[in-house]
Design a protein around this motif. Structure first.
Motif, mmCIF file in Angstrom:
data_model
loop_
_atom_site.group_PDB
_atom_site.id
_atom_site.type_symbol
_atom_site.label_atom_id
_atom_site.label_comp_id
_atom_site.label_asym_id
_atom_site.label_seq_id
_atom_site.Cartn_x
_atom_site.Cartn_y
_atom_site.Cartn_z
ATOM 1 N N SER A 118 0.634 -1.076 -0.219
ATOM 2 C CA SER A 118 0.117 -0.162 -0.033
ATOM 3 C C SER A 118 0.926 1.152 0.085
ATOM 4 O O SER A 118 2.063 1.045 0.119
ATOM 5 C CB SER A 118 -0.710 -0.078 1.186
ATOM 6 O OG SER A 118 -0.039 0.227 2.429
ATOM 7 N N THR A 119 0.247 2.429 -0.393
ATOM 8 C CA THR A 119 0.944 3.693 -0.303
ATOM 9 C C THR A 119 1.630 3.987 1.193
ATOM 10 O O THR A 119 2.580 4.495 1.195
ATOM 11 C CB THR A 119 -0.152 4.657 -0.449
ATOM 12 O OG1 THR A 119 -0.328 4.596 -2.075
ATOM 13 C CG2 THR A 119 0.690 5.954 -0.724
ATOM 14 N N GLY A 120 0.757 3.776 2.106
ATOM 15 C CA GLY A 120 1.240 3.702 3.380
ATOM 16 C C GLY A 120 2.300 3.120 3.709
ATOM 17 O O GLY A 120 3.235 3.670 4.629
ATOM 18 N N THR A 121 2.215 1.798 3.403
ATOM 19 C CA THR A 121 3.398 0.985 3.726
ATOM 20 C C THR A 121 4.677 1.378 2.945
ATOM 21 O O THR A 121 5.834 1.409 3.597
ATOM 22 C CB THR A 121 3.107 -0.491 3.450
ATOM 23 O OG1 THR A 121 1.890 -1.037 4.265
ATOM 24 C CG2 THR A 121 4.220 -1.433 3.661
ATOM 25 N N LEU A 124 6.195 4.381 4.723
ATOM 26 C CA LEU A 124 6.847 3.947 5.955
ATOM 27 C C LEU A 124 8.195 3.213 5.928
ATOM 28 O O LEU A 124 9.097 3.497 6.242
ATOM 29 C CB LEU A 124 5.952 2.937 6.802
ATOM 30 C CG LEU A 124 6.397 2.589 8.286
ATOM 31 C CD1 LEU A 124 6.509 3.739 9.037
ATOM 32 C CD2 LEU A 124 5.508 1.405 8.756
#
Length: 220
Positions: A118-121, A124
């Protein structure tokens, strides 16, 4: 004149980093694998540190220069010179790879991408890996904590290490300049995701600079 010499060194160093690193992935990736690509990036940093690093410090990365600026080891005007030089060097490296890859029938320019995450992963991953990389840099190059003779080797090995983790996930940026040129020349999805590969390394670099400044006393 001094800023120009440093900027020229950063152009040359970033050209070599992007050309060798992305070429290893695009042209030789199937033969050398992730370890080979990681070593290509890491060894390039070692070579740069002991050559053009004698002039500019071999940042070759806006996230590194940003951390040095936060730690008051670069002035504002030096920071601007460095970042512009790094972006120019990255474009020159990508243009050179584009010519060679076209003749070889290879596809792509080594642009970063989110590989099934995902974009969030992805954000991070890039922020954490950049934090680790830049924290090592601000520490080993510090007058109080560092070791000038070993700094280039330690930094190169650290870049190799973070690539081994990041390649399967994002292709590993930890460097906005390394991401901007291949993305813009490739177009499509790499451009749509480019903001992440600019912002996340800068966030990681900022956190590393603050940890270095307030915990490790790297502001000199």
């Amino acid at each position: 004149m001094e800023n120009f010499k440093k900027a020229l060194a950063e152009v040359i160093g970033t050209f070599v980093l992007v050309f060798i690193g992305t070429s290893s992935a695009v042209i030789a990736g199937e033969q050398i694998g992730h370890l080979g690509i990681a070593l290509a990036f890491g060894l390039t940093i070692v070579a740069a540190a002991y050559s053009i690093g004698t002039v500019s410090g071999a940042h070759l990365n806006p996230a590194v220069s940003f951390a040095m600026f936060i730690n008051k080891r670069l002035s504002a005007i030096e920071f601007v010179w460095y970042v512009l030089a790094q972006i120019i060097g990255a474009f020159l490296g990508s243009f050179a790879l584009k010519t060679i890859a076209t003749d070889k029938g290879a596809e792509g320019l080594g642009a970063n991408a989110l590989n099934g995450i995902s974009t969030g992963t992805g954000f991070l991953v890039e922020a954490i890996l950049t934090f680790i990389f830049v924290l090592v840099i601000v520490t080993v190059t510090s007058n109080t904590k560092g070791n000038a003779k070993l700094a280039g080797l330690v930094i190169g090995l650290t870049l190799t290490m973070v690539h081994l983790v990041g390649i399967p996930l994002t292709g590993t940026s930890v460097n906005p300049a390394r991401s901007i040129a291949p993305a813009l020349l490739s177009g499509g999805a790499p451009v749509d995701q480019l903001w992440l590969f600019i912002l996340a390394p800068l966030v990681g670099g900022l956190i590393a600079a603050l940890v270095g400044k307030y915990l490790l006393d790297t502001e000199n």
